[in-house]
Design an enzyme around this catalytic site. Sequence first.
Site, PDB file in Angstrom:
ATOM      1  N   TYR A 239       0.784  -0.670  -0.262  1.00  0.00           N
ATOM      2  CA  TYR A 239       0.045   0.162   0.054  1.00  0.00           C
ATOM      3  C   TYR A 239       0.833   0.990   0.090  1.00  0.00           C
ATOM      4  O   TYR A 239       0.660   2.039  -0.942  1.00  0.00           O
ATOM      5  CB  TYR A 239      -0.871   0.080   1.165  1.00  0.00           C
ATOM      6  CG  TYR A 239      -1.673   1.157   1.608  1.00  0.00           C
ATOM      7  CD1 TYR A 239      -3.000   1.746   0.415  1.00  0.00           C
ATOM      8  CD2 TYR A 239      -1.359   1.907   2.302  1.00  0.00           C
ATOM      9  CE1 TYR A 239      -3.236   3.503   0.511  1.00  0.00           C
ATOM     10  CE2 TYR A 239      -2.284   3.399   2.631  1.00  0.00           C
ATOM     11  CZ  TYR A 239      -3.106   3.521   1.671  1.00  0.00           C
ATOM     12  OH  TYR A 239      -3.387   4.931   1.803  1.00  0.00           O
TER      13      TYR A 239
ATOM     14  N   ARG B 203       0.921   6.355  -6.367  1.00  0.00           N
ATOM     15  CA  ARG B 203      -0.219   7.743  -7.048  1.00  0.00           C
ATOM     16  C   ARG B 203       0.438   9.321  -7.081  1.00  0.00           C
ATOM     17  O   ARG B 203       0.622  10.086  -7.729  1.00  0.00           O
ATOM     18  CB  ARG B 203      -0.903   7.362  -5.810  1.00  0.00           C
ATOM     19  CG  ARG B 203      -2.121   8.136  -5.975  1.00  0.00           C
ATOM     20  CD  ARG B 203      -3.239   8.101  -4.986  1.00  0.00           C
ATOM     21  NE  ARG B 203      -3.323   7.685  -3.268  1.00  0.00           N
ATOM     22  CZ  ARG B 203      -3.683   6.883  -2.788  1.00  0.00           C
ATOM     23  NH1 ARG B 203      -5.452   7.138  -3.157  1.00  0.00           N
ATOM     24  NH2 ARG B 203      -3.553   6.917  -1.461  1.00  0.00           N
TER      25      ARG B 203
ATOM     26  N   TYR C 124      -0.825  13.026   7.547  1.00  0.00           N
ATOM     27  CA  TYR C 124      -0.476  11.994   7.732  1.00  0.00           C
ATOM     28  C   TYR C 124       1.150  11.543   8.200  1.00  0.00           C
ATOM     29  O   TYR C 124       1.841  12.160   7.168  1.00  0.00           O
ATOM     30  CB  TYR C 124      -0.219  10.269   7.354  1.00  0.00           C
ATOM     31  CG  TYR C 124      -2.018   9.681   7.400  1.00  0.00           C
ATOM     32  CD1 TYR C 124      -3.059  10.373   7.780  1.00  0.00           C
ATOM     33  CD2 TYR C 124      -2.361   8.961   6.614  1.00  0.00           C
ATOM     34  CE1 TYR C 124      -4.668   9.676   8.228  1.00  0.00           C
ATOM     35  CE2 TYR C 124      -3.992   8.404   6.750  1.00  0.00           C
ATOM     36  CZ  TYR C 124      -4.579   8.581   7.765  1.00  0.00           C
ATOM     37  OH  TYR C 124      -5.533   8.370   7.322  1.00  0.00           O
TER      38      TYR C 124
ATOM     39  N   ARG D 120     -11.093  13.228   2.260  1.00  0.00           N
ATOM     40  CA  ARG D 120     -12.850  12.356   3.279  1.00  0.00           C
ATOM     41  C   ARG D 120     -13.719  12.660   2.201  1.00  0.00           C
ATOM     42  O   ARG D 120     -14.558  10.898   2.845  1.00  0.00           O
ATOM     43  CB  ARG D 120     -12.386  13.077   4.862  1.00  0.00           C
ATOM     44  CG  ARG D 120     -11.906  12.270   5.358  1.00  0.00           C
ATOM     45  CD  ARG D 120     -10.148  11.527   5.304  1.00  0.00           C
ATOM     46  NE  ARG D 120      -9.515  11.587   6.557  1.00  0.00           N
ATOM     47  CZ  ARG D 120      -8.927  10.968   6.710  1.00  0.00           C
ATOM     48  NH1 ARG D 120      -9.242   9.037   6.348  1.00  0.00           N
ATOM     49  NH2 ARG D 120      -7.981  10.607   7.317  1.00  0.00           N
TER      50      ARG D 120
ATOM     51  N   GLU E 152     -13.836  -1.374   6.959  1.00  0.00           N
ATOM     52  CA  GLU E 152     -14.174   0.279   5.970  1.00  0.00           C
ATOM     53  C   GLU E 152     -14.936   0.584   5.155  1.00  0.00           C
ATOM     54  O   GLU E 152     -15.392  -0.613   4.531  1.00  0.00           O
ATOM     55  CB  GLU E 152     -12.574   0.299   5.312  1.00  0.00           C
ATOM     56  CG  GLU E 152     -12.307   1.855   4.316  1.00  0.00           C
ATOM     57  CD  GLU E 152     -10.614   1.604   3.181  1.00  0.00           C
ATOM     58  OE1 GLU E 152      -9.850   1.345   3.891  1.00  0.00           O
ATOM     59  OE2 GLU E 152     -11.275   2.050   2.535  1.00  0.00           O
TER      60      GLU E 152
HETATM   61  C1  3EB Z   1      -7.661   6.088   5.860  1.00  0.00           C
HETATM   62  O1  3EB Z   1      -8.510   6.528   6.266  1.00  0.00           O
HETATM   63  C2  3EB Z   1      -7.772   3.601   5.586  1.00  0.00           C
HETATM   64  O2  3EB Z   1      -5.667   5.812   0.079  1.00  0.00           O
HETATM   65  O3  3EB Z   1      -7.252   5.832  -1.552  1.00  0.00           O
HETATM   66  C3  3EB Z   1      -9.271   4.782   3.111  1.00  0.00           C
HETATM   67  C4  3EB Z   1      -9.326   5.738   1.635  1.00  0.00           C
HETATM   68  C5  3EB Z   1      -7.906   4.554   2.891  1.00  0.00           C
HETATM   69  C6  3EB Z   1      -8.573   5.966   0.613  1.00  0.00           C
HETATM   70  C7  3EB Z   1      -7.005   5.640   0.159  1.00  0.00           C
HETATM   71  C8  3EB Z   1      -7.020   4.730   2.229  1.00  0.00           C
HETATM   72  C9  3EB Z   1      -7.548   5.169   1.036  1.00  0.00           C
HETATM   73  O4  3EB Z   1      -6.448   6.033   5.679  1.00  0.00           O
HETATM   74  C10 3EB Z   1      -7.499   3.961   4.325  1.00  0.00           C
END
Ligand code: 3EB
Length: 322
Positions: free
Chosen positions: A131, A138, A191, A204, A311
Amino acid sequence: MSANDRLLGVTVIGNCSANDWPDLPVQTLAAPLWGRATECMTEAWIGLAPAETRELSGVRFRSDGNVVYGVIEIDEAAFSGRGDETPLQAAAEDVYRRIFRLIDGEGYPYLWRLWNYMGAINADEHGLERYRQFNVGRQQAFEGCDRPAEGNVPAACALGVAAGPLSVAFLAGRTALVPLENPRQVSAYHYPSEYGPRSPLFSRAGLARLPEQELFFISGTASIVGHRTVHPGDVTAQTRETFANISALLAEAEKASRSAPYSLRELSYRAYVRHADDFERVARVVEEIVGPEANVVYVQADICRSDLLVEIEAMGSHRIKR
Ligand code: 3EB
């Protein structure tokens, strides 16, 4: 004009072959379904006007004048041995670069929503979790194509399946997405580096505008508060926390929407559950919060952090108020 002319593409979920749709963009999510009479189901995107299938640099897509939907699936093996990039990283960068070229060329420059599926998402390879490799590729594509890497970024999800190609489906439009962030969570694009050398790149949630209709996309949402996973090992508590996050996004949407407020009950959900043993526990919480009529597709898939057990993503649509 039949509904078929207006089909933009489909997602085929489950254990089946996708070739009932030889001429459409098809995203295959080859992962076990739960709680249905059939092993396989199809979800369709239906546009507002007739569309035709085209293909550009390996991306099959259809557009209806308002949106373009496309799917690209590629075998990472074609990318082995390129410099110090891992195959998955190079594949992700290539896929995203091709998507940007296509949507710019076709006049739908605004990415709204992406669905990313890949094999073995939590496996370590070449010294980095897959990932995290995907995130590097990306982000390189966004930067290489002069797209913002934070703020105005598309809604998305990224999940792991047992095996198969890197599969990316996209929906893009002629108007900018209104991106939404969750005040309970650090934006994914911020992050800290403990989650990998390059941040995930998604918003989000987002609101997109069609001529008379608003689309509401909620990205894959998990049991994360701030930037940390909460309730490790407890799928029931993780599902409740996920809904606390989804509810926070509904409140954010209400501030930016041009329609009536969205409610939990009206949304369509896809719930990704890591362990088949947990489906029942997740469904119990979903029904308690959303109600017994909840419109949910349950799929077994790997979440992008090893400690996340569930999720959930969602979608809604309203008429725009005049
Ligand atoms: C998170 O909140 C959970 O990498 O495109 C959620 C939605 C998550 C999209 C992405 C990853 C992605 O980090 C993981």
